[in-house]
Scaffold this motif. Structure first.
Motif, PDB file in Angstrom:
ATOM      1  N   ASP A 127       0.797  -1.228   0.000  1.00 33.02           N
ATOM      2  CA  ASP A 127       0.000   0.000   0.000  1.00 33.02           C
ATOM      3  C   ASP A 127       0.832   1.283   0.000  1.00 33.02           C
ATOM      4  O   ASP A 127       0.321   2.341  -0.297  1.00 33.02           O
ATOM      5  CB  ASP A 127      -1.065  -0.018   1.107  1.00 33.02           C
ATOM      6  CG  ASP A 127      -0.463  -0.053   2.489  1.00 33.02           C
ATOM      7  OD1 ASP A 127       0.757   0.103   2.592  1.00 33.02           O
ATOM      8  OD2 ASP A 127      -1.230  -0.246   3.457  1.00 33.02           O
ATOM      9  N   TRP A 132      -3.541   4.569   0.102  1.00 40.32           N
ATOM     10  CA  TRP A 132      -4.769   3.761  -0.006  1.00 40.32           C
ATOM     11  C   TRP A 132      -4.678   2.619   0.980  1.00 40.32           C
ATOM     12  O   TRP A 132      -3.599   2.241   1.415  1.00 40.32           O
ATOM     13  CB  TRP A 132      -5.014   3.292  -1.441  1.00 40.32           C
ATOM     14  CG  TRP A 132      -4.195   2.128  -1.920  1.00 40.32           C
ATOM     15  CD1 TRP A 132      -2.841   2.008  -1.894  1.00 40.32           C
ATOM     16  CD2 TRP A 132      -4.692   0.926  -2.497  1.00 40.32           C
ATOM     17  NE1 TRP A 132      -2.454   0.827  -2.428  1.00 40.32           N
ATOM     18  CE2 TRP A 132      -3.577   0.127  -2.824  1.00 40.32           C
ATOM     19  CE3 TRP A 132      -5.967   0.445  -2.797  1.00 40.32           C
ATOM     20  CZ2 TRP A 132      -3.701  -1.119  -3.416  1.00 40.32           C
ATOM     21  CZ3 TRP A 132      -6.075  -0.792  -3.392  1.00 40.32           C
ATOM     22  CH2 TRP A 132      -4.957  -1.559  -3.696  1.00 40.32           C
ATOM     23  N   ASN A 133      -5.830   2.118   1.354  1.00 38.13           N
ATOM     24  CA  ASN A 133      -5.874   1.156   2.439  1.00 38.13           C
ATOM     25  C   ASN A 133      -6.570  -0.132   1.990  1.00 38.13           C
ATOM     26  O   ASN A 133      -7.729  -0.375   2.324  1.00 38.13           O
ATOM     27  CB  ASN A 133      -6.623   1.815   3.621  1.00 38.13           C
ATOM     28  CG  ASN A 133      -6.588   0.953   4.858  1.00 38.13           C
ATOM     29  OD1 ASN A 133      -5.993  -0.133   4.847  1.00 38.13           O
ATOM     30  ND2 ASN A 133      -7.242   1.403   5.911  1.00 38.13           N
ATOM     31  N   PRO A 134      -5.887  -0.959   1.209  1.00 36.46           N
ATOM     32  CA  PRO A 134      -6.538  -2.180   0.711  1.00 36.46           C
ATOM     33  C   PRO A 134      -6.858  -3.165   1.829  1.00 36.46           C
ATOM     34  O   PRO A 134      -7.776  -3.975   1.708  1.00 36.46           O
ATOM     35  CB  PRO A 134      -5.505  -2.768  -0.250  1.00 36.46           C
ATOM     36  CG  PRO A 134      -4.186  -2.214   0.177  1.00 36.46           C
ATOM     37  CD  PRO A 134      -4.469  -0.871   0.777  1.00 36.46           C
ATOM     38  N   ASP A 187      -9.067   4.998   2.490  1.00 43.20           N
ATOM     39  CA  ASP A 187      -9.915   3.915   3.005  1.00 43.20           C
ATOM     40  C   ASP A 187     -10.982   3.519   1.992  1.00 43.20           C
ATOM     41  O   ASP A 187     -11.223   2.343   1.732  1.00 43.20           O
ATOM     42  CB  ASP A 187     -10.613   4.364   4.303  1.00 43.20           C
ATOM     43  CG  ASP A 187      -9.712   4.147   5.510  1.00 43.20           C
ATOM     44  OD1 ASP A 187      -8.531   3.803   5.298  1.00 43.20           O
ATOM     45  OD2 ASP A 187     -10.180   4.338   6.653  1.00 43.20           O
ATOM     46  N   GLY A 221      -9.758   1.677  -0.965  1.00 45.61           N
ATOM     47  CA  GLY A 221      -9.409   0.304  -0.549  1.00 45.61           C
ATOM     48  C   GLY A 221     -10.645  -0.587  -0.532  1.00 45.61           C
ATOM     49  O   GLY A 221     -10.629  -1.721  -1.009  1.00 45.61           O
TER      50      GLY A 221
END
Ligand code: ADP
Length: 548
Positions: A49, A62-64, A181, A184
């Motif tokens: 990320d 980004w928050n996968p 978030d 993601g």
């Protein structure tokens, strides 16, 4: 084949997962493997990320991982929350992971954010019918406010820690965390939640089309982020035409895969081009717009296809019921039209018999005349019962010996069997096998099963044609089995073989098996299709025994 809606895709994915998934397997090893899989995927996503130019940032653009947590919570519900807490702690221990101490905090935030998103989505789906039909849309929408709250808390915490983001100001940092978030969730949750397996086999043409679409996405993303990152928002529009093409062709699944591809190729483009001074969040916003448009279009396309498929199915049903009504009508008309000539023939035959008995009492003629009358009575009887059945379903029950009925049916088909070089293997009990039933209708059932078996054997080599007819007692039931060594029932009709008008024969009506089922059910029995050990189909009729 009918296209599916998103909720159907999810249900299908869930069913598939239930069937094959490790956690539902009752063994400890399977559970442990699922835990490991989740943690490893989480840690791998965490490593991914921080894209190229953002390695030095305190938060990822980004928050996968959040997307993964939500997909896992949707599937395993409460069981997965301890893992959602622990996985960030483990990720923080890895080289390149979070700063020390951030693991615990991220664990708490992930649990709360995942729980809140799933809870809000459930509530929204229960209240708003449109979201009830699209649970995935409910999740995506619910992630917007939940991520905003989580991003606010995170931005405040980072401010308090005097660990500001590279851009100035609380507002911009908040936006970056929020977008991170949401993107993601938009990209990763559908990827893990929806069954992406193609429904049909992929043909070479389709493969070519998919490759062309993938290449177009890669070129468009590279142009926007690799070549012209400063003007990315201008060049980014190039991604929309392939997105629309993919989504129109493959619906929601296409959009999901395309979003993941666009995100991955953006990361790779930025890394390969080595751009340092770019604001990735702006790019993420662009991708978010793309992802949201693609998913929305995908849902509309899927729903549209589903509605069209349903419409076609209704039309087919209507056509089928009209044909059945027409068949009933035809039977009624035939019975009516043939009733008069048969009545007249019967009268003439009686008169003739009378004369013959007077004129030539000792010849063969009176005996033949008596047979003629008996046959006319049988034909009239059959006609009336058929008409009554079509009109009212009326039947005339009497105790019948299935052994006799079966022998009669074989005798009736003797010519046809011989012509096709088939000598059926017949296994019947020595004692009568009594059932209470309508003779004509049960005869028709046995006859139809045998005719179907003969038809199935026609394409088979002459020396490989075997047919077997078995009658036996089974508890309180009488069982009749007709099986053959033919090619078996075609897979595309197998599931609805007992429905009316299903036929694979050029001159078939597709009414035999559906009528047979109606008759057998009306007799309190059942009819089933199985694979035969002879290689073809085995039809098993079970009827309640009368002599129990
Ligand atoms: P029809 O014989 O007019 O087609 P049926 O309802 O009797 O109508 O049979 C429906 C279909 O079921 C047939 O067209 C055939 O495809 C399939 N079928 C029935 N019996 C067999 C069998 N013994 N082996 C293979 N297929 C069968």
């Amino acid at each position: 084949m009918a296209e599916r809606t998103v909720s159907e895709l999810e249900a299908q994915a869930l069913a598939r997962m239930r069937k094959f998934a490790l956690p539902d397997a009752p063994t400890f090893v399977a559970g442990a493997a699922a835990v490991l899989l989740f943690v490893v995927t989480y840690v791998a996503l965490d490593q991914l990320d921080h894209i190229g130019p953002t390695r030095s940032w305190p938060v990822a653009p980004w928050n996968p991982e959040l997307g993964l947590c939500i997909a896992a919570a949707l599937r395993w519900r409460a069981r997965v929350y301890p893992l959602i807490f622990i996985a960030p702690v483990i990720a923080a221990l890895m080289p390149g992971g979070y700063a020390e101490g951030d693991g615990w905090w991220t664990g708490v935030v992930s649990v709360l954010e995942t729980y809140a998103t799933v809870w809000l989505a459930d509530k929204a789906a229960a209240r708003i019918p449109l979201l009830g039909q699209n649970p995935l849309a409910a999740i995506l929408l619910a992630s917007l406010p939940c991520a905003l709250v989580a991003a606010t808390a995170e931005a405040i915490r980072l401010g308090a820690l005097a660990n500001p983001l590279p851009t100035e100001g609380f507002g911009i940092n908040l936006a970056r965390l929020w977008v991170g978030d949401v993107i993601g969730v938009f990209i990763v949750t559908p990827l893990f939640h929806v069954n992406l397996m193609p429904e049909r086999q992929i043909t070479w043409n389709r493969l070519l089309e998919i490759t062309a679409q993938g290449i177009l996405v890669l070129i468009a993303v590279w142009l926007a982020f690799g070549e012209h990152p400063r003007f990315a928002s201008r060049y980014f529009y190039g991604v929309f035409p392939p997105m629309i093409w993919i989504t129109l062709r493959f619906g929601m699944r296409g959009a999901i895969v395309m979003n993941a591809l666009a995100q991955a190729s953006m990361i790779i483009s930025l890394s390969l081009a080595g751009h340092e001074n770019v604001d990735v969040t702006i790019f993420q916003v662009l991708l978010l717009v793309l992802a949201a448009s693609g998913l929305t279009l995908g849902m509309v396309v899927d729903q549209n296809r589903h509605a069209t498929a349903q419409l076609h199915a209704r039309e087919d049903e209507l056509a089928a019921s009209l044909k059945i009504a027409a068949t009933g009508e035809l039977a009624g008309t035939l019975a009516h039209e043939l009733g008069h000539p048969l009545g007249a023939i019967s009268n003439y035959a009686s008169a003739l018999n009378h004369i013959v008995r007077e004129v030539a009492p000792n010849s063969e003629a009176p005996r033949i005349g008596a047979k003629l009358s008996a046959e006319i009575v049988r034909a009239t009887d059959t006609l009336h019962r058929l008409r009554d059945f079509f009109r009212t379903g009326a039947m005339s029950f009497e105790p019948l010996d299935l052994v006799t009925l079966t022998k009669d049916a074989v005798a009736l088909l003797k010519d046809r069997l011989e012509r096709n070089g088939i000598s059926p293997h017949i296994v019947i009990p020595s004692r009568p096998l009594m059932v209470l039933g309508d003779q004509i209708q049960l005869r028709a059932v046995i006859h139809n099963l045998m005719v179907n078996a003969v038809d199935a054997l026609k394409p088979v080599d002459a020396d490989a044609r075997s047919m077997s007819i078995t009658l036996r007692r089974h508890g309180d039931s009488a069982v009749l089995e007709v099986e053959d060594s033919g090619g078996g029932v075609a897979p595309d009709v197998k599931d609805h073989i007992f429905e009316p008008l299903v036929t694979t024969k050029k001159d078939g009506l597709g009414l035999g098996l559906s009528m047979s089922r109606s008759v057998v059910v009306a007799h309190g029995g059942s009819i089933e299709l199985h694979d035969s050990t002879l290689g073809g189909a085995r039809f098993t009729v079970t009827l309640p025994r009368e002599d129990t």
